[in-house]
Design an enzyme around this catalytic site. Sequence first.
Site, mmCIF file in Angstrom:
data_model
loop_
_atom_site.group_PDB
_atom_site.id
_atom_site.type_symbol
_atom_site.label_atom_id
_atom_site.label_comp_id
_atom_site.label_asym_id
_atom_site.label_seq_id
_atom_site.Cartn_x
_atom_site.Cartn_y
_atom_site.Cartn_z
ATOM 1 N N GLY A 90 37.976 17.778 47.156
ATOM 2 C CA GLY A 90 39.321 17.236 47.141
ATOM 3 C C GLY A 90 39.907 16.735 48.512
ATOM 4 O O GLY A 90 38.917 17.243 49.589
ATOM 5 N N TYR A 91 40.856 16.078 48.826
ATOM 6 C CA TYR A 91 41.171 15.573 50.186
ATOM 7 C C TYR A 91 42.154 16.105 50.721
ATOM 8 O O TYR A 91 43.405 16.079 50.011
ATOM 9 C CB TYR A 91 41.261 14.191 50.122
ATOM 10 C CG TYR A 91 39.819 13.606 49.632
ATOM 11 C CD1 TYR A 91 38.910 13.262 50.750
ATOM 12 C CD2 TYR A 91 39.322 13.652 48.635
ATOM 13 C CE1 TYR A 91 37.486 12.939 50.474
ATOM 14 C CE2 TYR A 91 38.256 13.134 47.819
ATOM 15 C CZ TYR A 91 37.098 12.566 49.118
ATOM 16 O OH TYR A 91 35.951 12.278 48.644
#
Length: 156
Positions: free
Chosen positions: A28-29
């Site tokens: 994820g970011y």
Amino acid sequence: MIEIERKFLVTSDAYKKESFSQNRIKQGYLSSVSERTVRIRTKGDKAYITIKGVSNETGMSRFEWEKEIPVDEAENLLLLCQKGVIDKTRFEVKIGKHIYEVDEFYGENKGLIVAEIELKYESEPFEKPNWLGQEVTNDNRYYNSNLSINPFTNWD
């Protein structure tokens, strides 16, 4: 700390028979702005935080910094990430003196298979296996950070 990488679409599943390793990856970011991405990744029994800078004009080179972190910390950080966690299996395939990382995506990116190869310099020659298709190195849609925001299944 400069990553030089080329990306290609994959035209068949022949890479699976040629792979010497495969790992499930979730990533994820925390930030996915074009000037910098901050990624959290779990890969098998390891986890990492990675910061990447903006790509150069060719799309092949950019700053990259990565550090291994405890898996439990990564799992907690994934809960803080922007919507659109990437889920994929990475197959590693040795072709000549290089290793291709072939990512088969799931979820909203199901149907997408992308191969990446890291090089020492942008013009370094490399062997292309027969399952390698169109080059998409300079197409930002194929960056994982963009796939998390605009998944493959939403494309026209």
